[in-house]
Design an enzyme around this catalytic site. Structure first.
Site, PDB file in Angstrom:
ATOM      1  N   ASP A   7      47.502  72.789 -29.667  1.00  0.00           N
ATOM      2  CA  ASP A   7      48.443  72.318 -28.658  1.00  0.00           C
ATOM      3  C   ASP A   7      48.935  70.864 -29.267  1.00  0.00           C
ATOM      4  O   ASP A   7      48.272  70.260 -30.064  1.00  0.00           O
ATOM      5  CB  ASP A   7      47.712  72.234 -27.400  1.00  0.00           C
ATOM      6  CG  ASP A   7      48.520  71.639 -26.314  1.00  0.00           C
ATOM      7  OD1 ASP A   7      49.993  71.988 -26.250  1.00  0.00           O
ATOM      8  OD2 ASP A   7      48.367  70.741 -25.391  1.00  0.00           O
ATOM      9  N   SER A   8      49.772  70.445 -28.708  1.00  0.00           N
ATOM     10  CA  SER A   8      50.367  69.034 -28.997  1.00  0.00           C
ATOM     11  C   SER A   8      49.249  68.073 -28.535  1.00  0.00           C
ATOM     12  O   SER A   8      49.387  66.964 -29.203  1.00  0.00           O
ATOM     13  CB  SER A   8      51.727  68.659 -28.114  1.00  0.00           C
ATOM     14  OG  SER A   8      51.353  68.696 -26.865  1.00  0.00           O
ATOM     15  N   TYR A  39      55.454  66.834 -27.386  1.00  0.00           N
ATOM     16  CA  TYR A  39      56.440  67.397 -27.996  1.00  0.00           C
ATOM     17  C   TYR A  39      57.716  67.761 -27.303  1.00  0.00           C
ATOM     18  O   TYR A  39      58.704  67.897 -27.890  1.00  0.00           O
ATOM     19  CB  TYR A  39      55.901  68.875 -28.541  1.00  0.00           C
ATOM     20  CG  TYR A  39      54.941  68.940 -29.731  1.00  0.00           C
ATOM     21  CD1 TYR A  39      54.429  67.973 -30.298  1.00  0.00           C
ATOM     22  CD2 TYR A  39      54.588  70.010 -30.222  1.00  0.00           C
ATOM     23  CE1 TYR A  39      53.520  67.871 -31.287  1.00  0.00           C
ATOM     24  CE2 TYR A  39      53.773  70.159 -31.298  1.00  0.00           C
ATOM     25  CZ  TYR A  39      53.312  69.137 -31.825  1.00  0.00           C
ATOM     26  OH  TYR A  39      52.386  69.259 -32.960  1.00  0.00           O
ATOM     27  N   GLY A  40      57.674  67.729 -25.980  1.00  0.00           N
ATOM     28  CA  GLY A  40      58.527  68.070 -25.192  1.00  0.00           C
ATOM     29  C   GLY A  40      59.722  67.482 -25.269  1.00  0.00           C
ATOM     30  O   GLY A  40      61.079  67.881 -24.838  1.00  0.00           O
ATOM     31  N   CYS A  70      50.653  76.206 -26.394  1.00  0.00           N
ATOM     32  CA  CYS A  70      51.670  75.380 -26.329  1.00  0.00           C
ATOM     33  C   CYS A  70      52.845  75.895 -25.841  1.00  0.00           C
ATOM     34  O   CYS A  70      53.572  76.658 -26.751  1.00  0.00           O
ATOM     35  CB  CYS A  70      51.550  74.054 -27.217  1.00  0.00           C
ATOM     36  SG  CYS A  70      53.021  72.901 -27.241  1.00  0.00           S
ATOM     37  N   ASN A  71      53.416  75.623 -24.738  1.00  0.00           N
ATOM     38  CA  ASN A  71      54.662  76.550 -24.497  1.00  0.00           C
ATOM     39  C   ASN A  71      55.844  75.870 -25.098  1.00  0.00           C
ATOM     40  O   ASN A  71      56.934  76.432 -25.621  1.00  0.00           O
ATOM     41  CB  ASN A  71      54.996  76.375 -22.937  1.00  0.00           C
ATOM     42  CG  ASN A  71      53.876  77.146 -22.197  1.00  0.00           C
ATOM     43  OD1 ASN A  71      54.106  78.406 -22.121  1.00  0.00           O
ATOM     44  ND2 ASN A  71      53.257  76.331 -21.654  1.00  0.00           N
ATOM     45  N   THR A  72      55.913  74.494 -25.541  1.00  0.00           N
ATOM     46  CA  THR A  72      56.972  73.829 -26.195  1.00  0.00           C
ATOM     47  C   THR A  72      56.904  74.430 -27.507  1.00  0.00           C
ATOM     48  O   THR A  72      58.122  74.745 -28.008  1.00  0.00           O
ATOM     49  CB  THR A  72      56.789  72.258 -25.930  1.00  0.00           C
ATOM     50  OG1 THR A  72      56.473  71.894 -24.856  1.00  0.00           O
ATOM     51  CG2 THR A  72      57.877  71.832 -26.609  1.00  0.00           C
ATOM     52  N   GLU A 162      48.186  62.819 -20.978  1.00  0.00           N
ATOM     53  CA  GLU A 162      47.670  62.243 -22.313  1.00  0.00           C
ATOM     54  C   GLU A 162      46.940  60.912 -21.985  1.00  0.00           C
ATOM     55  O   GLU A 162      46.047  60.659 -22.863  1.00  0.00           O
ATOM     56  CB  GLU A 162      48.670  62.307 -23.297  1.00  0.00           C
ATOM     57  CG  GLU A 162      49.265  63.635 -24.014  1.00  0.00           C
ATOM     58  CD  GLU A 162      47.933  64.365 -24.707  1.00  0.00           C
ATOM     59  OE1 GLU A 162      47.621  63.693 -25.578  1.00  0.00           O
ATOM     60  OE2 GLU A 162      47.743  65.652 -24.542  1.00  0.00           O
ATOM     61  N   CYS A 194      53.584  75.029 -18.966  1.00  0.00           N
ATOM     62  CA  CYS A 194      53.146  73.844 -19.840  1.00  0.00           C
ATOM     63  C   CYS A 194      51.721  73.904 -19.610  1.00  0.00           C
ATOM     64  O   CYS A 194      51.240  73.828 -18.502  1.00  0.00           O
ATOM     65  CB  CYS A 194      53.794  72.173 -19.604  1.00  0.00           C
ATOM     66  SG  CYS A 194      53.064  71.032 -20.497  1.00  0.00           S
ATOM     67  N   HIS A 196      49.469  71.534 -20.146  1.00  0.00           N
ATOM     68  CA  HIS A 196      48.911  70.481 -19.554  1.00  0.00           C
ATOM     69  C   HIS A 196      48.770  70.686 -18.074  1.00  0.00           C
ATOM     70  O   HIS A 196      48.094  69.951 -17.367  1.00  0.00           O
ATOM     71  CB  HIS A 196      49.940  69.138 -20.008  1.00  0.00           C
ATOM     72  CG  HIS A 196      49.701  68.679 -21.226  1.00  0.00           C
ATOM     73  ND1 HIS A 196      49.958  69.347 -22.639  1.00  0.00           N
ATOM     74  CD2 HIS A 196      48.875  67.546 -21.600  1.00  0.00           C
ATOM     75  CE1 HIS A 196      49.545  68.595 -23.670  1.00  0.00           C
ATOM     76  NE2 HIS A 196      48.995  67.485 -23.009  1.00  0.00           N
TER      77      HIS A 196
HETATM   78  N1  DGL Z   1      50.996  71.584 -23.661  1.00  0.00           N
HETATM   79  C1  DGL Z   1      52.363  71.680 -24.314  1.00  0.00           C
HETATM   80  C2  DGL Z   1      53.237  72.596 -23.531  1.00  0.00           C
HETATM   81  O1  DGL Z   1      52.641  73.509 -22.922  1.00  0.00           O
HETATM   82  C3  DGL Z   1      52.984  70.227 -23.853  1.00  0.00           C
HETATM   83  C4  DGL Z   1      53.974  69.937 -24.570  1.00  0.00           C
HETATM   84  C5  DGL Z   1      54.342  68.389 -24.970  1.00  0.00           C
HETATM   85  O2  DGL Z   1      53.367  67.552 -25.815  1.00  0.00           O
HETATM   86  O3  DGL Z   1      55.384  67.964 -24.446  1.00  0.00           O
HETATM   87  O4  DGL Z   1      54.251  72.613 -23.446  1.00  0.00           O
END
Ligand code: DGL
Length: 270
Positions: A7-8, A39-40, A70-72, A162, A194, A196
């Protein structure tokens, strides 16, 4: 050999937690790219570079299978990675499909044509990059017809989580739910798109109200990982330790992770 979870930052811990409860004998190596989160707000090339770097580190740590929790990254990089980057003896899997299958009441791998499903009005909460990719809507269109999706890009929420600033995170969740309701007053279901966001699940549910079914990925991904490993047992092997790796500040990340999972988590430098 172990299974890698990428994940990010801290969000993938929600998936790791569910996966390690479901598969207590499987060692997991977690990679959080906390130094580069969120990452978003990044572009697709940037997300691809960071995600391939993290996955390469997980391969090096003995993982043949990596879950992009991580969906992004799943939205912006996974297809490109699968088309030309992932070595033939490795696998990288994303987190959308189990969620969409649950929403559309499908069994794993049911690829029959799209059909009508019980829900018609769905709210999607995700990062700006995931919303912009329209990956959820694309995956949904393969499986369901007649579903109206209203997406809300939840700017700032990953940063607040975060930072461990849960007061700000709560304010942001309530603000994003209000913004969504202005566009779709009565969603029947909400997708936390997401990893998070399940860390704020109670607040999302409270703000949305008890009539809205909230779908989050951790449990669904853990169940499909178990199913995958039953069908591909060679993708995991016994004997390796679980490990937590971060590109960020190990102390700060360990403290936040320990607070979120309510058990001691110690990160090492990636
Ligand atoms: N947990 C990441 C997701 O599912 C967060 C992405 C991010 O860092 O913005 O998208």
């Amino acid at each position: 050999m172990a299974v890698g979870i990428f994940d990010s930052g801290l969000g993938g811990l929600t998936v790791l937690d569910a996966a390690s409860r479901q598969l207590p004998d499987v060692p997991f190596v977690y990679y959080g790219d906390n130094a580069n989160a969120p990452y978003g707000v990044r572009d697709a090339d940037d997300i691809y570079e960071l995600t391939t770097r993290g996955c390469a580190r997980l391969f090096e740590a003995g993982c043949d299978l990596v879950i992009l929790a991580c969906n992004t990254a799943s939205a912006a990089a996974l297809r490109r990675m699968q088309e030309g980057w992932v070595p033939t003896d490795k696998r990288v899997l994303g987190v959308f499909v189990p969620l969409i299958e649950a929403l559309t009441e499908r069994q794993w791998g049911d690829n029959s044509p799209p059909r009508e499903v019980a829900v018609e009005h769905v709210a999607l909460f995700a990062t700006p990059a995931t919303v912009a990719s329209r990956a959820f809507q694309r995956e949904l269109a393969f499986r369901a017809i007649g579903v109206d999706v209203e997406a809300q890009a939840c700017g700032g929420l990953v940063d607040a989580i975060e930072e461990g600033d849960l007061i700000l995170a709560e304010v942001l969740v309530r603000g994003h739910v209000d913004a969504l309701r202005r566009k779709m007053p009565r969603p029947q279901a909400a997708i936390l798109g997401c990893t998070h966001y399940p860390l704020m699940l109670d607040i999302f549910q409270e703000a949305l109200g008890p009539d809205v079914t909230v779908y989050s990925q951790a449990q669904l991904v853990a169940a499909s990982l178990e199913d995958y490993l039953k069908r591909h047992p060679a993708m995991v092997g016994p004997g390796e330790e679980s490990l937590f790796l971060t590109t960020g500040d190990t102390r700060k990340v360990s403290n936040n992770a320990t607070q979120f999972l309510r058990r001691q988590i110690t990160f090492l430098p990636a």
